[in-house]
Design a protein around this motif. Sequence first.
Motif, PDB file in Angstrom:
ATOM      1  N   ILE A 184      49.914 -17.720  57.476  1.00 30.41           N
ATOM      2  CA  ILE A 184      50.066 -17.810  56.018  1.00 30.41           C
ATOM      3  C   ILE A 184      50.187 -16.429  55.406  1.00 30.41           C
ATOM      4  CG2 ILE A 184      48.746 -18.312  53.915  1.00 30.41           C
ATOM      5  CD1 ILE A 184      47.863 -20.923  55.245  1.00 30.41           C
ATOM      6  N   LEU A 185      49.326 -15.500  55.840  1.00 33.49           N
ATOM      7  CA  LEU A 185      49.357 -14.146  55.292  1.00 33.49           C
ATOM      8  C   LEU A 185      50.582 -13.372  55.772  1.00 33.49           C
ATOM      9  CD1 LEU A 185      45.555 -13.264  55.550  1.00 33.49           C
ATOM     10  CD2 LEU A 185      46.868 -13.817  53.487  1.00 33.49           C
ATOM     11  N   ALA A 186      51.121 -13.758  56.939  1.00 40.40           N
ATOM     12  CA  ALA A 186      52.330 -13.107  57.446  1.00 40.40           C
ATOM     13  C   ALA A 186      53.602 -13.759  56.914  1.00 40.40           C
ATOM     14  CB  ALA A 186      52.344 -13.149  58.976  1.00 40.40           C
ATOM     15  N   ALA A 187      53.482 -14.964  56.349  1.00 42.23           N
ATOM     16  CA  ALA A 187      54.675 -15.721  55.945  1.00 42.23           C
ATOM     17  C   ALA A 187      55.433 -15.041  54.816  1.00 42.23           C
ATOM     18  CB  ALA A 187      54.274 -17.140  55.528  1.00 42.23           C
ATOM     19  N   GLY A 188      54.727 -14.424  53.873  1.00 43.05           N
ATOM     20  CA  GLY A 188      55.408 -13.734  52.777  1.00 43.05           C
ATOM     21  C   GLY A 188      56.292 -12.612  53.287  1.00 43.05           C
ATOM     22  N   TRP A 189      55.743 -11.818  54.211  1.00 44.30           N
ATOM     23  CA  TRP A 189      56.530 -10.740  54.820  1.00 44.30           C
ATOM     24  C   TRP A 189      57.707 -11.315  55.610  1.00 44.30           C
ATOM     25  CZ3 TRP A 189      57.252 -10.027  60.105  1.00 44.30           C
ATOM     26  CH2 TRP A 189      57.909  -8.852  60.485  1.00 44.30           C
ATOM     27  N   ALA A 190      57.452 -12.347  56.403  1.00 48.76           N
ATOM     28  CA  ALA A 190      58.515 -12.949  57.216  1.00 48.76           C
ATOM     29  C   ALA A 190      59.622 -13.516  56.333  1.00 48.76           C
ATOM     30  CB  ALA A 190      57.940 -14.048  58.109  1.00 48.76           C
ATOM     31  N   ALA A 191      59.240 -14.159  55.222  1.00 45.14           N
ATOM     32  CA  ALA A 191      60.234 -14.758  54.327  1.00 45.14           C
ATOM     33  C   ALA A 191      61.098 -13.700  53.657  1.00 45.14           C
ATOM     34  CB  ALA A 191      59.530 -15.608  53.262  1.00 45.14           C
ATOM     35  N   LEU A 225      54.213 -24.190  55.196  1.00 52.31           N
ATOM     36  CA  LEU A 225      53.456 -24.424  53.967  1.00 52.31           C
ATOM     37  C   LEU A 225      53.769 -23.389  52.887  1.00 52.31           C
ATOM     38  CD1 LEU A 225      49.801 -25.480  54.880  1.00 52.31           C
ATOM     39  CD2 LEU A 225      51.453 -26.731  53.490  1.00 52.31           C
ATOM     40  N   VAL A 226      53.978 -22.145  53.300  1.00 56.39           N
ATOM     41  CA  VAL A 226      54.253 -21.083  52.336  1.00 56.39           C
ATOM     42  C   VAL A 226      55.719 -21.056  51.926  1.00 56.39           C
ATOM     43  CG1 VAL A 226      54.294 -18.573  51.995  1.00 56.39           C
ATOM     44  CG2 VAL A 226      52.336 -19.638  53.106  1.00 56.39           C
ATOM     45  N   VAL A 227      56.609 -21.133  52.913  1.00 52.56           N
ATOM     46  CA  VAL A 227      58.017 -20.843  52.652  1.00 52.56           C
ATOM     47  C   VAL A 227      58.773 -22.036  52.066  1.00 52.56           C
ATOM     48  CG1 VAL A 227      60.179 -20.053  53.694  1.00 52.56           C
ATOM     49  CG2 VAL A 227      57.998 -19.094  54.450  1.00 52.56           C
ATOM     50  N   ALA A 228      58.437 -23.262  52.474  1.00 59.42           N
ATOM     51  CA  ALA A 228      59.157 -24.427  51.946  1.00 59.42           C
ATOM     52  C   ALA A 228      59.035 -24.551  50.426  1.00 59.42           C
ATOM     53  CB  ALA A 228      58.681 -25.707  52.633  1.00 59.42           C
ATOM     54  N   VAL A 232      52.875  -2.709  50.906  1.00 63.41           N
ATOM     55  CA  VAL A 232      51.602  -2.462  50.250  1.00 63.41           C
ATOM     56  C   VAL A 232      51.708  -2.589  48.749  1.00 63.41           C
ATOM     57  CG1 VAL A 232      49.802  -0.733  49.886  1.00 63.41           C
ATOM     58  CG2 VAL A 232      50.833  -0.976  52.139  1.00 63.41           C
ATOM     59  N   GLY A 233      52.859  -2.155  48.185  1.00 66.03           N
ATOM     60  CA  GLY A 233      53.013  -2.190  46.735  1.00 66.03           C
ATOM     61  C   GLY A 233      52.808  -3.572  46.155  1.00 66.03           C
ATOM     62  N   VAL A 234      53.308  -4.594  46.839  1.00 66.89           N
ATOM     63  CA  VAL A 234      53.177  -5.965  46.345  1.00 66.89           C
ATOM     64  C   VAL A 234      51.716  -6.389  46.335  1.00 66.89           C
ATOM     65  CG1 VAL A 234      53.737  -8.371  46.840  1.00 66.89           C
ATOM     66  CG2 VAL A 234      55.494  -6.611  47.070  1.00 66.89           C
ATOM     67  N   LEU A 269      56.915 -10.850  43.540  1.00 64.72           N
ATOM     68  CA  LEU A 269      55.617 -11.172  44.126  1.00 64.72           C
ATOM     69  C   LEU A 269      55.571 -12.572  44.726  1.00 64.72           C
ATOM     70  CD1 LEU A 269      53.362  -9.936  41.149  1.00 64.72           C
ATOM     71  CD2 LEU A 269      54.125  -8.611  43.124  1.00 64.72           C
ATOM     72  N   ARG A 270      56.669 -13.306  44.657  1.00 66.26           N
ATOM     73  CA  ARG A 270      56.604 -14.747  44.922  1.00 66.26           C
ATOM     74  C   ARG A 270      56.201 -15.073  46.361  1.00 66.26           C
ATOM     75  NH1 ARG A 270      61.425 -16.747  42.703  1.00 66.26           N
ATOM     76  NH2 ARG A 270      60.289 -16.618  40.735  1.00 66.26           N
ATOM     77  N   ALA A 271      56.815 -14.433  47.339  1.00 66.42           N
ATOM     78  CA  ALA A 271      56.518 -14.788  48.735  1.00 66.42           C
ATOM     79  C   ALA A 271      55.070 -14.441  49.084  1.00 66.42           C
ATOM     80  CB  ALA A 271      57.480 -14.068  49.671  1.00 66.42           C
ATOM     81  N   GLN A 272      54.636 -13.210  48.729  1.00 62.92           N
ATOM     82  CA  GLN A 272      53.256 -12.829  49.031  1.00 62.92           C
ATOM     83  C   GLN A 272      52.261 -13.586  48.158  1.00 62.92           C
ATOM     84  OE1 GLN A 272      55.775 -10.747  48.935  1.00 62.92           O
ATOM     85  NE2 GLN A 272      55.668  -9.417  50.722  1.00 62.92           N
ATOM     86  N   GLY A 273      52.643 -13.877  46.909  1.00 64.75           N
ATOM     87  CA  GLY A 273      51.769 -14.664  46.035  1.00 64.75           C
ATOM     88  C   GLY A 273      51.561 -16.066  46.574  1.00 64.75           C
TER      89      GLY A 273
END
Length: 480
Positions: free
Chosen positions: A86-93, A140-143, A261-263, A409-413
């Motif tokens: 889940i925490l890696a999904a924002g970066w992967a997306a 769960l994160v990306v869909a 890191v900025g996000v 911020l959407r993917a990491q949020g």
Amino acid sequence: MAHAGDATATAAAPLLASPAKPGDEPRRNMYAFGCATLASMTTILMGYNLALMSGAQLFVREDVGLSDAQIEVLAGSMNVFMLVSILAAGWAADVLGRRGTLVLANAFLMAGALAMSLGATYAALMAARFVTSIGVGFSLVVAPVYNAEISPASARGVLSSLLDMFVNVGILLSYVSNYALAGLPVHVGWRVMYGIGVLPPVFLAAGVLAMPESPRWLAMRGRHADARAVLVRTSDSVEEAELRLEEIKQAVEAPQESAGVGVWQELLLRPSAMVRRIVTCVVGLHFFQQASGIDAIVLYSPLVFKKAGMASNTSVLGATVAVGVVKTCFILIATLLSDRLGRRPLLLASTGGVAVTLTSLALTLHVASPSTASAAACVASVMAFVAAFSVGFGPMTATYTAEIMPLRLRAQGASLGMAVNRLTCGVVSMTFISLAGGITMAGCFFLYAGVAAVACVFVYVRLPETRGRSLEDMDVLFAK
């Protein structure tokens, strides 16, 4: 910098639709519906794998020789394991694209289902749950992010709600699988239940590859022509597509750090007042959704029904299937109403209904002695609870939290919100049996009812209506 996967992001689009023609709005709407459906269908496997343990535990316990504590950890551990993905999904997306990450999710789901069906020891089953959790976390994160970004404002509620509907289709299928295969030999039945989940990810991955990439991700990569091509197919008119593209360009070009890191600094360490309001809504909604005890019912309804006086495994699993049917039907109702009534009214009605029905369930377990009548009252209360939950709290949480986050911020949020969601879910699912032993099962549901009442107040005080607004307009809404 373009990635190898970018070249095919829109090349696949003609597989689903030919270039739009004047006056062809219904086709474009169906195209957006088709894209959101394919993305959401990955979560069928998430629901299937999470809830299958509800009935399979009755047989795994006997076949592998597991204790109550091991069953409790095995059932709930996936929610903790998936924090990694889940925490890696924002970066992967952001790196692989929304579509590429969904393909990767299906690969892990296939491997996890195969490993689970072949597991012979507690350690092997835990390892299989970990592999499955990676695919579940990504999907769960990306869909929901993909669905929010591909959908026009007029249909975003419906299309984003497809996610939870398919999760619950998966849950229902797992209950049906529990019931239908319960008659097989103990050492075979539960393995077949998990083995069924091996092939579907292959076909879903192929379907995802036929989808276009998210127009907002394409714009973040500077591919404005490709983004416009997707927007024209998924908007209600060409004019709306041009407006959406212009808003996306403005959001992308805003002078903000947009990765790494900025996000996370902007989300957690140095948020603006607007971002702080948004993060409060995202984290609060995800926390309350799971702290109200939905997974105690999804995973342990057979134990609840046995506590109320239902004796045979067949009756218990049959009642669980009925609960799954009710849950799925009411999510469909929420999907149809979200763009007509709005998110806020559905969330208010749902949280209030959850508080009332959990209180009813707790009173049934506390007052009545185990009997046929108490079992019937318990099943009725559980059905009322899942109906109340599914008409708003279930589907609207992912919809609302995905659409209010700013693009940068959407993917990491989404990762942050889902991490809170799964961590809370893990705590509930891994403590329910122990907590029920300490404060009684009725006490557990009184506790969850109190949480739901607080959630209703939170929704009333903190959550503005978002229906009909573009994603880029959310900054204005939360700036107040």
